[in-house]
Design an enzyme around this catalytic site. Structure first.
Site, mmCIF file in Angstrom:
data_model
loop_
_atom_site.group_PDB
_atom_site.id
_atom_site.type_symbol
_atom_site.label_atom_id
_atom_site.label_comp_id
_atom_site.label_asym_id
_atom_site.label_seq_id
_atom_site.Cartn_x
_atom_site.Cartn_y
_atom_site.Cartn_z
ATOM 1 C CB CYS A 32 3.496 -11.650 29.535
ATOM 2 S SG CYS A 32 2.201 -12.908 30.495
ATOM 3 C CB CYS A 35 1.785 -13.697 26.259
ATOM 4 S SG CYS A 35 0.779 -12.274 26.915
ATOM 5 C CG HIS A 96 -0.534 -9.132 29.100
ATOM 6 N ND1 HIS A 96 0.015 -10.247 29.685
ATOM 7 C CD2 HIS A 96 -0.343 -8.157 29.798
ATOM 8 C CE1 HIS A 96 0.880 -9.671 30.712
ATOM 9 N NE2 HIS A 96 0.501 -8.435 30.933
ATOM 10 C CG ASN A 136 -3.418 -16.219 45.462
ATOM 11 O OD1 ASN A 136 -4.478 -16.282 46.293
ATOM 12 N ND2 ASN A 136 -2.360 -16.655 45.497
ATOM 13 C CG HIS A 147 -1.543 -13.779 30.833
ATOM 14 N ND1 HIS A 147 -1.096 -13.412 29.714
ATOM 15 C CD2 HIS A 147 -2.809 -14.557 30.553
ATOM 16 C CE1 HIS A 147 -1.904 -14.039 28.736
ATOM 17 N NE2 HIS A 147 -2.732 -14.611 29.134
ATOM 18 C CG HIS A 149 -2.481 -16.737 36.312
ATOM 19 N ND1 HIS A 149 -2.142 -15.418 36.463
ATOM 20 C CD2 HIS A 149 -1.918 -17.319 37.057
ATOM 21 C CE1 HIS A 149 -1.360 -15.246 37.372
ATOM 22 N NE2 HIS A 149 -1.095 -16.389 38.065
HETATM 23 ZN ZN LIG Z 1 0.632 -12.208 29.030
#
Ligand SMILES: [Zn+2]
Ligand SMILES: [Zn+2]
Length: 241
Positions: A32, A35, A96, A136, A147, A149
């Site tokens: 990811c 992270c 995460h 989104n 993750h 965001h």
């Molecule tokens: Zn992550």
């Protein structure tokens, strides 16, 4: 690279990608990029083993602080401009898993403070006309990173829907000497059926004119010109709502 191309039928700018930038690395499976970077692990966008909330500029932005000149010359119909602006990514948490809804209230409050900071700093640039803070969600709209965001786009023009809303608010004010958004909220209160949740300072409601299922508006109970005016109490209550 991208540029702004004028849509002469809709009379609005379109952000057009003119070249595709390929990602240069192949990350390991289950990697990811949002992270924290683990000691000895594959580097992520955040070169630290812990963080609280992080904002960084998107690596593959549609809008740039130093945009290149358009790839084509304008004509009388086909206007073209450099894609000036800024695209930022906001990481809500080092964890995460989870979503905004499952985060502790103080984290959401801090995130609202971060949004305010970015709104004020990006909005202070003379060429920036609108700062759009959004998230989104779901693979259906092309979200590939799970993750938690969000994103921020700072535009050098006012997007057409917002421009229309501003025009409507101005006309309403000229006719009624009142704020269109406050007046709408007052009517929703009077009706009461579409109020979803009421906090001390903010309220969530489904507008009379909702266009989609689950369309919910959040509004401050008192008149505020923008999120720059939120106080610590406002942030705490908005996080709850
Ligand atoms: Zn992550
Ligand atoms: Zn108002």
């Amino acid at each position: 690279m991208s540029e702004l191309r004028w849509h002469p039928f809709l009379e609005q700018w379109v952000i057009t990608a003119t070249h595709r930038q390929d990602r240069t690395f192949l990350p390991p499976k289950d990697y990811c990029p949002l992270c924290p970077t683990q000691p000895g692990g594959f580097p992520t966008e955040v070169p630290k083993d812990h963080y609280d909330i992080v904002v960084f500029e998107n690596k593959f932005p549609s809008l740039r602080r130093n945009p290149s000149e358009p790839s084509v010359l304008p004509t009388s119909i086909s206007l073209v401009e450099p894609a000036y602006g800024c695209c930022e990514v906001v990481l809500y948490s080092p964890e995460h898993g989870g979503t905004l809804a499952t985060m502790p209230l103080n984290r959401i409050g801090n995130l609202i403070r971060v949004w305010q900071d970015r709104y004020e700093e990006l909005g202070a640039h003379s060429k920036i006309k609108y700062v759009f803070i959004f998230e989104n969600k779901g693979e259906a709209v092309g979200v590939t990173l799970h993750h938690p965001h969000g994103q921020i786009y700072a535009f050098s023009y006012i997007p057409p829907t917002v421009e229309k809303e501003l025009g409507a608010a101005k006309r309403y004010y000229e006719q009624h000497q009142n704020c269109l958004f406050c007046a709408t909220l007052a009517e929703e209160y009077q009706d009461g059926r579409r109020i979803v949740f009421e906090g001390e300072r903010f309220v969530a409601f489904i507008p009379f004119f909702a266009r989609y299922p689950y369309e919910v508006y959040l509004a401050p109970k008192k008149h505020l010109a923008s999120m720059a005016e939120f106080t610590a109490e406002d942030r705490r209550d908005l996080a709850l709502v």
